[in-house]
Design a protein around this motif. Sequence first.
Motif, PDB file in Angstrom:
ATOM      1  N   ASP A 112       0.816  -1.219   0.000  1.00  0.00           N
ATOM      2  CA  ASP A 112       0.000   0.000   0.000  1.00  0.00           C
ATOM      3  C   ASP A 112       0.852   1.273   0.000  1.00  0.00           C
ATOM      4  O   ASP A 112       0.329   2.353   0.271  1.00  0.00           O
ATOM      5  N   CYS A 113       2.170   1.116  -0.271  1.00  0.00           N
ATOM      6  CA  CYS A 113       3.018   2.311  -0.306  1.00  0.00           C
ATOM      7  C   CYS A 113       4.274   2.031  -1.125  1.00  0.00           C
ATOM      8  O   CYS A 113       4.620   0.873  -1.374  1.00  0.00           O
ATOM      9  N   GLU A 115       7.396   2.357  -0.361  1.00  0.00           N
ATOM     10  CA  GLU A 115       8.492   1.670   0.333  1.00  0.00           C
ATOM     11  C   GLU A 115       8.310   0.150   0.275  1.00  0.00           C
ATOM     12  O   GLU A 115       9.268  -0.591   0.096  1.00  0.00           O
ATOM     13  N   LYS A 119      10.503  -2.839  -1.758  1.00  0.00           N
ATOM     14  CA  LYS A 119      10.948  -4.087  -1.118  1.00  0.00           C
ATOM     15  C   LYS A 119      10.550  -5.279  -1.981  1.00  0.00           C
ATOM     16  O   LYS A 119      11.337  -6.203  -2.187  1.00  0.00           O
TER      17      LYS A 119
ATOM     18  N   LEU B 270       8.421  -1.252   8.375  1.00  0.00           N
ATOM     19  CA  LEU B 270       8.022  -0.362   7.288  1.00  0.00           C
ATOM     20  C   LEU B 270       7.907   1.053   7.848  1.00  0.00           C
ATOM     21  O   LEU B 270       7.432   1.240   8.964  1.00  0.00           O
ATOM     22  N   ALA B 271       8.353   2.023   7.079  1.00  0.00           N
ATOM     23  CA  ALA B 271       8.196   3.444   7.438  1.00  0.00           C
ATOM     24  C   ALA B 271       7.695   4.146   6.202  1.00  0.00           C
ATOM     25  O   ALA B 271       8.359   4.105   5.168  1.00  0.00           O
ATOM     26  N   SER B 272       6.520   4.768   6.292  1.00  0.00           N
ATOM     27  CA  SER B 272       5.932   5.326   5.071  1.00  0.00           C
ATOM     28  C   SER B 272       4.869   6.371   5.357  1.00  0.00           C
ATOM     29  O   SER B 272       4.177   6.308   6.370  1.00  0.00           O
ATOM     30  N   ARG B 273       4.738   7.317   4.449  1.00  0.00           N
ATOM     31  CA  ARG B 273       3.605   8.259   4.508  1.00  0.00           C
ATOM     32  C   ARG B 273       2.349   7.643   3.886  1.00  0.00           C
ATOM     33  O   ARG B 273       1.271   8.199   4.003  1.00  0.00           O
ATOM     34  N   ARG B 274       2.536   6.551   3.169  1.00  0.00           N
ATOM     35  CA  ARG B 274       1.422   5.838   2.570  1.00  0.00           C
ATOM     36  C   ARG B 274       0.552   6.714   1.676  1.00  0.00           C
ATOM     37  O   ARG B 274      -0.660   6.544   1.618  1.00  0.00           O
ATOM     38  N   TRP B 282       3.940   6.813   9.053  1.00  0.00           N
ATOM     39  CA  TRP B 282       3.618   5.609   9.824  1.00  0.00           C
ATOM     40  C   TRP B 282       4.866   4.751   9.980  1.00  0.00           C
ATOM     41  O   TRP B 282       5.538   4.445   8.995  1.00  0.00           O
ATOM     42  N   TYR B 284       5.938   1.115  11.344  1.00  0.00           N
ATOM     43  CA  TYR B 284       5.453  -0.209  11.752  1.00  0.00           C
ATOM     44  C   TYR B 284       6.612  -0.980  12.368  1.00  0.00           C
ATOM     45  O   TYR B 284       7.631  -1.193  11.701  1.00  0.00           O
ATOM     46  N   ALA B 320       2.711   1.615  14.861  1.00  0.00           N
ATOM     47  CA  ALA B 320       1.806   0.470  14.814  1.00  0.00           C
ATOM     48  C   ALA B 320       2.592  -0.825  14.881  1.00  0.00           C
ATOM     49  O   ALA B 320       3.799  -0.848  14.638  1.00  0.00           O
ATOM     50  N   GLU B 332      -1.276   6.843  17.975  1.00  0.00           N
ATOM     51  CA  GLU B 332      -1.698   7.630  16.819  1.00  0.00           C
ATOM     52  C   GLU B 332      -2.125   9.019  17.308  1.00  0.00           C
ATOM     53  O   GLU B 332      -1.859  10.022  16.652  1.00  0.00           O
TER      54      GLU B 332
END
Lengths: 376, 376
Positions: A112-113, A115, A119, B270-274, B282, B284, B320, B332
């Motif tokens: 969903d992103c 990053e 991967k 995972l590290a993302s603004r999504r 975010w 994770y 998360a 959050e």
Amino acid sequence: MTLKIAQFLSEKQPATPCLVVDVDNVEEHYHSMQAALPSARIYYAVKANPARPVLDRLVFLGACFDAASWEEVDLCLSAGARPENISFGNTVKKASAIKAAYEAGIRLFVFDCIEELEKLARFAPGARVYCRLLVNNHGAEWPLSRKFGTTTESARELLLHARKLGLDPYGVSFHVGSQQICADAYEAAIVQVGTLLADLAADGLRLRMVNLGGGFPIRYRDDVPSIAHFGQVIQRAMKTNFGEALPEILVEPGRFIVGAAGVVCSEVVLASRRGYVDGPRWIYLDIGRFGGLAETEGESIRYALRTERDGEETERVALAGPTCDGADILYEKSYYALPVTLEAGDRVQILGTGAYVSTYCSTRFNGFAPLSEHYI
Amino acid sequence: MTLKIAQFLSEKQPATPCLVVDVDNVEEHYHSMQAALPSARIYYAVKANPARPVLDRLVFLGACFDAASWEEVDLCLSAGARPENISFGNTVKKASAIKAAYEAGIRLFVFDCIEELEKLARFAPGARVYCRLLVNNHGAEWPLSRKFGTTTESARELLLHARKLGLDPYGVSFHVGSQQICADAYEAAIVQVGTLLADLAADGLRLRMVNLGGGFPIRYRDDVPSIAHFGQVIQRAMKTNFGEALPEILVEPGRFIVGAAGVVCSEVVLASRRGYVDGPRWIYLDIGRFGGLAETEGESIRYALRTERDGEETERVALAGPTCDGADILYEKSYYALPVTLEAGDRVQILGTGAYVSTYCSTRFNGFAPLSEHYI
């Protein structure tokens, strides 16, 4: 409760707390889901209940599997599932997990992103990937929050980018929230997906798959719409939005397949008014929120209960678990009434506990061993 | 984080997620509690962390133990605790658990209602019993709700009744709520207890013990009053309410003894603004609410975090866990900021996780194995 479970409980009087699952009932629910959505491929959400007898039966029936981790992928493979029938359906995956799954032959992954997509490009080159959209969870009793999914605008860019990264942009997914009682939620999400697929087609990218996620409800205390109703609404929405060019449809039911097949058998540890004239009688069971009934958090999932004294006069009760934790309360605000004669040592059956119970159970909170499980 | 833990993490680079506990730090907290309340006997709340190295060290130091179940009683006995140093401190006990504990030599039990008292009279004849009062939990970050304790009026009747049942009415207990930052809460409860003991003395029953429970706070992100401050407030309140006729004092610390001694070492999955322009990034982690961080429910306990990039520019994040569960969000709404360069594969240390983490951990939710533990 199925007849088989009732007989098992009556004849074996198993030590409590325990979970008893009727594997034939799992099969029945698999068939009724397939009948309601004949054009969909069923990817069982392993996280709902990963017990080997459940997986074995579903492998036998030709089901596919939605795995949340490399460990769940491995469980499915051990049970005989073929790699091409497994989807790695967690948007959050360690690189090592992607690699292990890819090496084991898994070729279907969600993201969903950007990053996560990068991967996948690196550790699962050429794999089929699908993008999870964030959709409205209104109507769900266990909604899924803002933790997963992205916007349609972002999904469009990501799917186009996936192609550039050498991946196979295969489809989109969404999740309307667990124990979703409004079929309209699927319809609204399908409209959103229809627009996205049309836009991508205009960009020269034809997606072949729509994953409707799970969320299909089961009956706890209250009636819910039938799976046939969900099937009708979904098929009508697919037809309206895609016409004859229907994409492949995937569903990821967990609760619907295994929830109704299970019963937790528990024992009353204490029943007391605790010196308060007003207020409910407190019933303490030998299972609570940390023994597996985690979905009672916020009293979200309200299980139906059975006792051997059903039919006698009842009174309002509060229900709690056996630990010293003040948060270990099952129901205090929801209205529950149980027989006035219920006392310590009595058995209480908690229905519809086949899904999301055995796995939430803590390793040993307050010293209590994990829930024992019987698959019959 | 203690120097010993920092060295362990740096040298061993243990697989994540894992919990590392410095057992010397446990000892230090035991001593500082004893120094703050020299007249109190410390009953360590085993449920906070029942790992054998923790119990072994506390047995060596001469501590007493507060057990929540027969299983915890048995753990303490296995670690060499003497039965007379163990209190069965759960108000909700199966008859079989009372019987097993009594046969093992346990003679100190709590209760908060007539039904439990009758069980004790039957299965632990002649034992010392104490009654738990419900007191105000205002100020606690993990309050204990209406699940436990009774009114002073009811306690008075029950303690008088205990004598008639052949039990030894020994004292009263209360719990001001876990991670209680207001020392006044103990003072208010002691006033309530003082009145009850005076009333009972007028009835011809002299109680000999007051159990102040636990709840003593540790530093997470914010400073908390020192244990010395709690000691002063409590001792002044005891003096004011009981004068020279001080009853025996028991305390049941769990978090205070072992919380600060532990660090969870986790990895960013995972590290993302999504795809969202607004809102936080975010992050994770490979541990979440179902991997042991259960006390982040409702963002109640806000742990302090450390990364290898500390000191760099930071930005607001949402944190998360790694599971597919939408409820598996740590923070959050609370304000957390982490380095902008933080990325998948980086390690994040979660401080103050020695208590109430390893035991809450689920058996295998989403296929993830329970947290591994290192006691050094």
